[in-house]
Design an enzyme around this catalytic site. Structure first.
Site, PDB file in Angstrom:
ATOM      1  N   SER A  20       0.842  -1.190   0.000  1.00  0.00           N
ATOM      2  CA  SER A  20       0.000   0.000   0.000  1.00  0.00           C
ATOM      3  C   SER A  20       0.881   1.245   0.000  1.00  0.00           C
ATOM      4  CB  SER A  20      -0.882   0.023   1.247  1.00  0.00           C
ATOM      5  OG  SER A  20      -1.653   1.207   1.263  1.00  0.00           O
ATOM      6  N   LYS A  45      -3.821   2.887  -1.947  1.00  0.00           N
ATOM      7  CA  LYS A  45      -3.187   3.801  -0.981  1.00  0.00           C
ATOM      8  C   LYS A  45      -4.160   3.957   0.178  1.00  0.00           C
ATOM      9  CE  LYS A  45      -0.689   6.996   0.958  1.00  0.00           C
ATOM     10  NZ  LYS A  45       0.598   6.638   1.608  1.00  0.00           N
ATOM     11  N   SER A  46      -3.650   4.027   1.414  1.00  0.00           N
ATOM     12  CA  SER A  46      -4.547   4.177   2.564  1.00  0.00           C
ATOM     13  C   SER A  46      -5.398   5.432   2.404  1.00  0.00           C
ATOM     14  CB  SER A  46      -3.745   4.280   3.864  1.00  0.00           C
ATOM     15  OG  SER A  46      -3.017   3.085   4.093  1.00  0.00           O
ATOM     16  N   GLY A  72       3.372  11.386   4.169  1.00  0.00           N
ATOM     17  CA  GLY A  72       2.376  12.153   4.925  1.00  0.00           C
ATOM     18  C   GLY A  72       0.938  11.827   4.550  1.00  0.00           C
ATOM     19  N   CYS A 127       0.886   4.174  10.255  1.00  0.00           N
ATOM     20  CA  CYS A 127       1.534   5.202   9.453  1.00  0.00           C
ATOM     21  C   CYS A 127       2.503   5.976  10.345  1.00  0.00           C
ATOM     22  CB  CYS A 127       0.514   6.169   8.852  1.00  0.00           C
ATOM     23  SG  CYS A 127       1.338   7.388   7.803  1.00  0.00           S
ATOM     24  N   LYS A 161      -2.873  -3.337   9.161  1.00  0.00           N
ATOM     25  CA  LYS A 161      -1.481  -3.143   8.737  1.00  0.00           C
ATOM     26  C   LYS A 161      -0.703  -2.743   9.971  1.00  0.00           C
ATOM     27  CE  LYS A 161       1.806  -2.492   5.532  1.00  0.00           C
ATOM     28  NZ  LYS A 161       1.651  -1.628   4.347  1.00  0.00           N
ATOM     29  N   SER A 191       6.611   0.310   6.970  1.00  0.00           N
ATOM     30  CA  SER A 191       8.006   0.759   6.958  1.00  0.00           C
ATOM     31  C   SER A 191       8.547   0.845   8.393  1.00  0.00           C
ATOM     32  CB  SER A 191       8.102   2.137   6.291  1.00  0.00           C
ATOM     33  OG  SER A 191       7.230   3.040   6.917  1.00  0.00           O
ATOM     34  N   GLY A 218      12.620  -1.515   1.741  1.00  0.00           N
ATOM     35  CA  GLY A 218      13.579  -2.122   0.834  1.00  0.00           C
ATOM     36  C   GLY A 218      14.495  -3.130   1.513  1.00  0.00           C
ATOM     37  N   GLY A 246       7.808  -6.232   3.032  1.00  0.00           N
ATOM     38  CA  GLY A 246       9.054  -5.670   3.545  1.00  0.00           C
ATOM     39  C   GLY A 246      10.278  -6.358   3.004  1.00  0.00           C
ATOM     40  N   GLY A 247      11.081  -5.578   2.266  1.00  0.00           N
ATOM     41  CA  GLY A 247      12.418  -6.018   1.896  1.00  0.00           C
ATOM     42  C   GLY A 247      12.524  -6.960   0.733  1.00  0.00           C
TER      43      GLY A 247
HETATM   44  C1  LIG Z   1      -0.355   5.621   5.422  1.00  0.00           C
HETATM   45  C2  LIG Z   1       0.781   6.321   5.575  1.00  0.00           C
HETATM   46  C3  LIG Z   1       2.083   5.732   5.356  1.00  0.00           C
HETATM   47  C4  LIG Z   1       3.088   6.448   4.725  1.00  0.00           C
HETATM   48  C5  LIG Z   1       2.900   7.854   4.288  1.00  0.00           C
HETATM   49  O1  LIG Z   1       1.916   8.154   3.583  1.00  0.00           O
HETATM   50  O2  LIG Z   1       3.778   8.657   4.705  1.00  0.00           O
HETATM   51  N1  LIG Z   1       4.317   5.917   4.544  1.00  0.00           N
HETATM   52  C6  LIG Z   1       4.621   4.654   4.972  1.00  0.00           C
HETATM   53  O3  LIG Z   1       5.757   4.161   4.807  1.00  0.00           O
HETATM   54  N2  LIG Z   1       3.650   3.912   5.581  1.00  0.00           N
HETATM   55  C7  LIG Z   1       2.399   4.390   5.801  1.00  0.00           C
HETATM   56  O4  LIG Z   1       1.558   3.661   6.374  1.00  0.00           O
END
Ligand SMILES: C=Cc1c(C(=O)O)[nH]c(=O)[nH]c1=O
Length: 308
Positions: A20, A45-46, A72, A127, A161, A191, A218, A246-247
Site C-alpha cells: 500500500s 493507498k490508505s 504524509g 503510518c 497493517k 516501513s 527495501g 518488507g524487503g
Molecule cells: C499511510 C501512511 C504511510 C506512509 C505515508 O503516507 O507517509 N508511509 C509509509 O511508509 N507507511 C504508511 O503507512
C-alpha cells in the site's frame, strides 16, 4: 509449478501484491496495477475521510539498500477509493484505510459498514509519517480499544497493517490483542518508522518533513520483515492470514517470506526502483527456486522454516 494463492476466498494467479502506498494512489496507477501480470492482487493507498495533500517534497528518497519516505498520507480520499473498489476494480483488491485519530477510524468504518462494499479492507494502524501522530499499533491498549469498538459494529472482512516490532514480548502482546478479534489478516510490516538518511556531500537530510525522519523500506528491512511474519504466524490464530511485506527484491525473498508463514507477499520499494515489471521477474525467480527444490505449490513449503 503453481503459484496460485487465496485472497479471502478469491483465487489469485500469484501470491504477489503491491505494498500500500506504492503506485496505488490515482486511478491511472490503480489501472496499471490491474494490468500488471503476475500481480495476483492489489492494495489501494490508505484512504482517509478527506483527501490529503500529504507532506511537502522531497518526501521519497531512493537509497542503495532501500528507501526512506515521509509521504504524509497523501490520498484522494475515502469516497474516491470506495468508488474505485465498487465500480472499477478489475483485479482482487484490498481497500486500505487510515485515520488520524481513533474517532476518525470509527467514523470511516461506520461509513464503510453502511456502504455496498463487501470486499476486504485493511485498517492501517502504523503510518509513521503524520506529524505529531504516533503509530497507533505501538500502543497495545489503544489498539485493543479501537478494535473493540470497530468490531462492535463492523461485520465485513477486515485486517490490519502493523508496524514492525523489535521485542519478543511485544510480539506476544500485540498477538494477544489481535487474537481477540475476527480479523481476516494482518499485513506485516509497514516501513521501519523514523529512520534518518544523511547526504554527506550536502551535509543535510534528504526528506523535508519531520526534520528528515521517515519510514525505511527495501532490502535493509528484510530481516525485520521476516522476523515479524514468522513471529506473528507463530502466535496468531490460524484463521488470521499473514500478508508479508518488507524487503522483497528477489524471488528468494518471496520464498523466505512464505517459508516464514506468509500467505501472500507484497512489494513496495522494489517497484519504485524497477517498475511494475518486477512482478514478472519475482514470479519467474520464485518458480525457478520451487522447481529446483521439487515444490509444486506454495502450500508445499509455507511456514516450514526449520530451526537448528
Ligand atoms: C499511510 C501512511 C504511510 C506512509 C505515508 O503516507 O507517509 N508511509 C509509509 O511508509 N507507511 C504508511 O503507512
Amino acid at each position: 509449478i503453481d503459484l496460485s494463492a487465496d485472497l479471502f476466498g478469491q483465487s489469485l494467479q500469484s501470491p504477489l501484491l503491491n505494498a500500500s502506498g506504492v503506485h496505488c494512489q490515482t486511478k491511472e496507477e490503480l489501472n496499471d496495477l490491474a494490468n500488471t501480470s503476475n500481480l495476483g492482487a492489489m492494495v489501494t493507498k490508505s484512504a482517509t475521510l478527506q483527501a490529503r495533500e500529504g507532506n511537502p517534497n522531497p518526501r521519497y528518497h531512493d537509497l542503495a539498500n532501500g528507501s526512506i519516505n515521509s509521504m504524509g498520507l497523501p490520498n484522494l480520499g475515502y469516497d474516491f477509493y470506495l468508488d474505485y473498489v465498487l465500480e472499477d476494480q478489475q483485479k482482487p483488491t484490498i481497500l486500505s484505510v487510515a485515520a488520524l485519530s481513533a474517532a476518525d477510524a470509527i467514523t470511516l468504518l461506520k461509513k464503510l459498514q453502511a456502504s455496498d462494499y463487501q470486499g476486504p479492507t485493511e485498517l492501517n494502524l502504523s503510518c509513521p509519517n503524520i506529524v505529531g501522530e504516533p503509530q497507533l499499533a505501538y500502543d497495545f491498549e489503544a489498539t485493543d480499544q479501537v478494535l473493540s469498538e470497530v468490531f462492535s459494529f463492523y461485520t465485513k472482512p477486515l485486517g490490519v497493517k502493523l508496524p514492525p516490532y523489535f521485542d519478543l514480548v511485544h510480539f506476544d502482546q500485540i498477538a494477544k490483542v489481535l487474537n481477540k478479534y475476527p480479523l481476516t489478516h494482518v499485513n506485516t510490516i509497514n516501513s521501519v518508522g523514523n529512520g534518518l538518511w544523511v547526504d554527506v556531500e550536502k551535509e543535510q537530510v534528504v526528506t523535508k518533513a519531520k526534520g528528515g525522519f521517515g519510514g525505511l523500506g527495501g532490502a535493509m528491512v528484510l530481516p525485520t520483515a521476516l522476523a515479524n511474519v514468522r513471529a506473528l504466524r507463530q502466535r496468531l490464530n490460524p484463521s488470521i492470514k499473514v500478508l508479508g511485506t518488507g524487503g522483497v527484491t528477489t524471488g528468494a525473498d518471496v520464498f523466505a517470506h512464505i517459508l516464514c508463514g506468509a500467505d501472500l507477499v507484497s512489494v513496495g520499494t522494489q517497484v519504485m526502483k524497477e517498475g511494475l515489471g518486477v512482478y514478472d521477474r519475482l514470479a519467474a525467480e520464485l518458480k525457478e527456486i520451487m522447481a529446483a527444490k521439487g515444490y509444486q505449490t506454495l502450500d508445499d513449503f509455507r511456514g516450514q522454516l526449520k530451526e537448528l
